[in-house]
Scaffold this active site. Structure first.
Site, short mmCIF file in Angstrom:
data_model
loop_
_atom_site.label_atom_id
_atom_site.label_comp_id
_atom_site.label_asym_id
_atom_site.label_seq_id
_atom_site.Cartn_x
_atom_site.Cartn_y
_atom_site.Cartn_z
N GLU A 43 46.89 63.13 38.29
CA GLU A 43 46.42 63.02 36.90
C GLU A 43 47.13 64.01 35.98
OE1 GLU A 43 42.28 64.09 36.54
OE2 GLU A 43 42.09 63.02 34.64
N GLU A 45 33.99 58.46 37.77
CA GLU A 45 34.53 57.89 36.53
C GLU A 45 34.93 56.44 36.81
OE1 GLU A 45 36.71 59.67 32.66
OE2 GLU A 45 36.58 60.85 34.45
C1 BGC Z 1 40.13 59.77 32.26
C2 BGC Z 1 41.44 59.37 31.66
C3 BGC Z 1 41.19 58.91 30.27
C4 BGC Z 1 40.68 60.09 29.54
C5 BGC Z 1 40.54 59.98 28.07
C6 BGC Z 1 39.62 60.94 31.47
O1 BGC Z 1 38.49 61.49 31.95
O2 BGC Z 1 40.21 60.04 33.60
O3 BGC Z 1 42.38 58.88 32.43
O4 BGC Z 1 42.21 58.24 29.66
O5 BGC Z 1 39.52 60.63 30.11
O6 BGC Z 1 41.19 61.03 27.59
#
Ligand code: BGC
Length: 992
Positions: A835, A571
């Site tokens: 997270e 990501e």
């Molecule tokens: C990311 C987040 C992001 C989100 C959106 C995720 O996959 O890692 O931090 O804000 O997607 O909801």
């Protein structure tokens, strides 16, 4: 006698020093940077800091001299700009107002300031900046890409048979046709998953792909797991060398290199690496602009033969980036370099990329952010970056027309190596790998030091956590295997580190060596955008100190060129919601003004023509955007930079995009309620057991952005627009209250996030604010002093509680260590912010690996409360020209200290509490004033450095209100003590 004479002389010197010391002017910066080269702001902004040994110091005037040479400046001549003596207390955001600046101009500058009595201090040390290439016509260099003869351009690729199949069960799908249709120019690069293959043969079961293909007459078999990357033919992401030999006829007086890449580069001159940038150039929306770097390379030039050489990798341009897959911005990288040499006699010469350059394969067989780097040291070419190399076996290069891309100078601190971590332990895992624990979840690469026979292949795996059986937990990396490989050349101790990849990891698994490796075979090289550290926080609870460390490590590792969400899985994107919830915390920890100056351009670049800000910037998403809290980053971030650094230009620059965005949201609402067109809408992302209605979040953010926009217009003196958006804000508030708020102040959803937003965004009528704060408190208590917010509500919780006078409740949440809480992960050994609140729990182990990062800063946005709440350091006016100091003191801690290097200098607070006594030490920088507020039963109980407060010169008592005393002070160090009245419950018993 002789002795006392000496003392007298010394005393005289000391006194003379004291008297003449006056104000010292230092820390000169241009566009937030120290001695930047190649800037393209034609009216750059200058700043300095003044210091003085006496209290209450102010700058009454300044003079700036800017000269085209250091000699002229030394002679006191500012041929470019002599501001003259300007009566002003401003020492930051001073706009250069001299002769127009042109490309390549060198500017040397110094400043002197006058103190509050009108006495001049000495001149500051000399600083400099230089201008970059301001016009497209300044570039004569051509974009080049290698033509490597060992890449068989005629060989064709065809997929003979491909199946996508469940690992355990028997289901499979024939995907031969899909793969064949993905072949572009004889190559195939794709991430293996249901989406890309257009089929899911076994729902919720791990799958993999088997391929049989023909390439260049050979039939080859290959397998790839789900979420991994398939690249055919193998190793199509090799990193070429590029070089040019040249002769310089006579001694060089000056040489400047302007350089960049579509992709990543590392450039060398005469065997030496130029600069210390890592992963340059910084990531931008390459469709709109590319940033170049400027280096003074005079010291690397030689009369006679020279060589300039580079390595070129795919990076963000054509490598694998999160959500965008491969080659999002372009198919192959390209390189651009213009070396401008000025000889001693004044004539000039350029050495620049063109079709005379040479190319060759390098030992870097492949380099990719997600996959890792492969290096075969047996393929190294000695002297590849030096003059005199036999180039007869080198290939040529192709010139590429990329002239439509706008070239702009790099305006932020580059990514650099920040530090090196030594391993804490080495153990053998049951898979036979040696596992190194670096003791810290970090971002960067491994530096490998080994001695092994030629041809030994060493493999490095990276992971943030260990599985219960001691093996590496790599499932959460998804499509980013993060595997580096090094093949030894076998000539003694070899040292290697990857150049064009990075990983998020604490543990390293090493295999391929015979026997136990040395403990120092692996060290961790930490990288990050090198934003100068500005904040320090410590307190009496070591768990909070660990939390602060985790927040800082999260920021360091995720501010890589842009503010990213996470560094480990596939990501690593500029997620806007994450960036905006964390930005205020970030501004305390480091000087991120230049970093955001650059990123906010990427944010505007990602805005849709209709006005919706994107979800990620640089924009690689295909969503329509305008997502509440994510899109709002385009308004919140410029505003925060203005508040924290007094930067009006950033507001001016982004105001059109901010207006467009608010207008877009308005036209995609019904009666000012955001009940439609909210894109992917993530709500209060990753909240725990509390769902806040998404349209409510959308409407609240619509109001907030509108309010910030109105305030921005006020700050810029754009009154008509300010009135328009003030009115819109008032109307949205009315609509919000009508739709979501009951007469008793209950807000729909009744969640912590809803109350925190309503309070923070000033959405409620005054009389309902205390009620909302009360419901928030009740909800927290009903949950056993636990929070329930996700990314959106989390940064507002503690500040709104403290503001509502509920410091006890805020401390209760902060010091909570049972699930869910900030200290839960700390208690379980976290060294970065997770997270998810439940990334790992003793009962359930790891969360779903599909989304389980252990290095995501968003939930660490409570950091702003450590500095602004517990430390009590807040801007009373933008840029901390006046400072509000009001520490939230509570018996949850017995002491706390915070320091913050503001644009006006260092601000420090330290407090300690003993029963009913408080000691508060405050440092206020010169040229600022502070409003200090702290608990006291009355002014009579307050002293400063032992004196009754009323007798202390320069401390102006303002008021006693609600058990707190307020004072206005000028610069200096103050040591207050106070006795607090009933109702305060403070820490340890008072010291006798
Ligand atoms: C990311 C987040 C992001 C989100 C959106 C995720 O996959 O890692 O931090 O804000 O997607 O909801």
């Amino acid at each position: 006698m002789k002795f006392s004479k000496h003392i007298l002389i010394l005393a005289a010197i000391f006194l003379a020093g004291m008297c003449s010391a006056g104000v010292v002017t230092e820390n000169l910066r241009c566009e937030y940077l120290t001695n930047p080269l190649g800037i393209d702001a034609t009216s750059p902004r200058l700043s300095w800091i003044i210091t003085s040994p006496r209290r209450g110091e102010m700058q009454s005037a300044y003079q700036v001299l800017v000269a085209s040479s250091s000699n002229l400046l030394n002679e006191g001549q500012g041929d470019l700009w002599d501001s003259g003596k300007v009566a002003s207390a401003e020492s930051s955001q001073i706009v250069y107002a001299g002769s127009p600046l042109v490309s390549r101009e060198n500017c040397y500058w110094k400043v002197r300031t006058w103190d509050r009595d009108g006495k001049a201090g000495g001149w500051s040390p000399v600083a400099r900046w230089s201008m970059g290439l301001l016009q497209p016509a300044d570039w004569s260099a051509k974009w080049i890409a290698p033509i490597l003869s060992n890449q068989d351009t005629n060989a064709t690729l065809s997929i003979l048979h491909a199946t996508y199949e469940a690992v355990a069960e028997g289901q499979s799908a024939d995907v031969t046709a899909v793969l064949n249709s993905n072949i572009k120019q004889g190559r195939l690069k794709m991430v293996v998953n249901n989406k890309t293959l257009g089929v899911d043969p076994a729902y919720k079961v791990v799958k993999h792909l088997r391929v049989e293909y023909e390439y260049g007459g050979q039939i080859i078999k290959k397998e790839a797991d789900e979420n991994q990357t398939l690249m055919l033919p193998a190793q199509s992401s090799s990193v070429p060398y590029l070089r040019k030999s040249f002769e310089l006829q006579s001694p060089v007086q000056k040489a400047v290199l302007y350089v960049t890449a579509l992709g990543l580069y590392e450039v060398h001159i005469n065997g030496q690496r130029v600069g210390d940038h890592v992963l340059a150039p910084d990531w931008t929306d390459y469709r709109k602009r590319v940033r170049y770097q400027t280096f003074d390379v005079t010291g690397l030039m030689k009369t006679g033969g020279n060589a300039v050489a580079a390595m070129l990798a795919n990076g963000w341009f054509s490598g694998h980036i999160g959500n965008g897959g491969f080659e999002f911005f372009g198919e192959e990288p390209a390189f651009l370099a213009q070396l401008e040499v000025t000889y001693a006699d004044g004539h000039t010469e350029r050495i620049e990329t063109d079709d005379t350059w040479k190319s060759h394969a390098s030992p870097i067989l492949s380099a990719d952010f997600m996959l890792g780097e492969n290096y075969d040291s047996r393929l190294e070419i000695k002297g590849w970056d030096k003059f005199g190399l036999d180039e007869s076996k080198w290939d040529g290069v192709a010139v590429r027309d990329e002239s439509f891309r706008q070239l702009e100078s790099q305006v932020m601190p580059p990514v650099r190596e920040i530090c090196e971590l030594n391993p804490k332990s080495v153990t053998k895992s049951k898979s036979g790998d040696w596992i190194y624990d670096l003791g810290q979840n970090m971002v960067g690469v491994v530096r490998l030091k080994v001695s092994a026979p030629a041809g030994t292949k060493i493999t490095l795996h990276h992971a943030e956590m260990l599985n219960p059986d001691g093996t590496l937990y790599t499932k959460n990396l998804r499509g980013a295997p993060s595997i580096d490989e090094y093949v030894c050349k076998g000539d003694g101790m070899e040292t290697w580190q990857p150049r064009f990849t990075f990983h998020g990891f604490r543990y390293v698994g090493i295999s391929g060596l015979n026997g136990r490796p040395q403990k120092n075979a692996v060290t961790g090289i930490v990288i990050g955008s090198d934003t100068p550290r500005t904040g320090e926080f410590a307190c009496s609870d070591p768990r909070i100190n660990q939390l602060q460390s985790n927040i800082q490590w999260g920021q360091r590792g995720n501010y890589i060129s842009i503010p990213t969400d996470c560094p480990q899985r596939d990501e690593r994107l500029g997620w806007m919601g994450d960036a905006q919830v964390f930005i205020r915390t970030a501004t305390y920890n480091a000087d991120v003004a230049a970093f955001f100056t650059k990123w906010l351009v990427d944010v505007d670049d990602g805005q849709s023509p209709a006005g919706a800000f994107s979800n990620v910037s640089p924009n690689t998403s295909r969503d329509v955007g305008g997502v509440p809290a994510w899109g709002d980053a385009g308004v919140i971030c410029p505003w925060t930079i203005y508040e924290m650094y007094g930067d009006k230009r950033i507001l001016e620059q982004h105001l059109p995009a901010m207006i467009k965005s608010v207008d877009y949201v308005q036209s995609h609402s019904d009666g000012l309620i955001r009940n439609k067109d909210r894109g992917e809408d993530f709500g209060d992302w990753l909240s725990i057991g509390a769902d806040t209605p998404k349209d409510l979040i959308g409407t609240a953010y619509f109001a907030y952005s509108t309010h910030l926009l109105a305030k921005s217009c006020h700050a810029l003196g754009r009154d008509a627009e300010a009135d328009k958006y003030d009115k819109l804000f008032a109307d949205i508030k009315t609509a919000f209250n009508k739709r979501y708020v009951k007469a008793d102040g209950r807000i729909q959803g009744n969640t912590q996030c809803a109350y925190a937003m309503a309070l923070k965004f000033e959405l409620l009528p005054e009389d309902l604010r205390p009620k909302a704060a009360q419901y928030l408190e009740e909800d927290i208590k009903a949950k056993g002093n636990h929070l329930s917010t996700g990314f959106v509500g989390v940064s507002y919780l503690l500040p709104v509680l403290a503001e509502a006078g509920k410091v006890n409740i805020a401390y209760g949440l902060l010091l909570q260590d049972t699930f869910p809480s900030w200290l839960f992960s700390v208690k379980h050994g976290a060294t970065t912010i997770w997270e998810r609140w439940d990334g790992w729990t003793p009962e359930k182990g790891f969360q779903d690996p599909g989304m389980n990062s252990f290095n995501h800063y968003s939930l660490g946005s409570c950091g702003e409360f450590l500095f602004g709440g517990i430390g009590g350091i807040q801007p009373a006016t933008p840029g901390f020209k006046t400072i509000q100091i009001e520490p939230a003191i509570n018996n949850g801690l017995t002491w706390a200290s915070a320091s913050f290097d503001s644009i006006h200098g260092k601000i420090v607070t330290k407090w300690r509490s003993y029963g009913d006594q408080i000691l508060l030490e405050v440092v206020v920088p010169a040229n600022t004033t502070a409003l200090v507020r702290f608990p006291a039963k009355d002014t009579a109980s307050i002293t400063e450095s032992g004196e009754p407060i009323e007798k202390v010169a320069g401390v102006k008592c303002l008021e006693m209100e609600n058990g707190k005393a307020s004072f206005e002070v000028g610069s200096g160090t103050y040591k207050f003590t106070s006795l607090v009245g009933q109702g305060y419950r403070l820490g340890a018993p008072r010291q006798k």
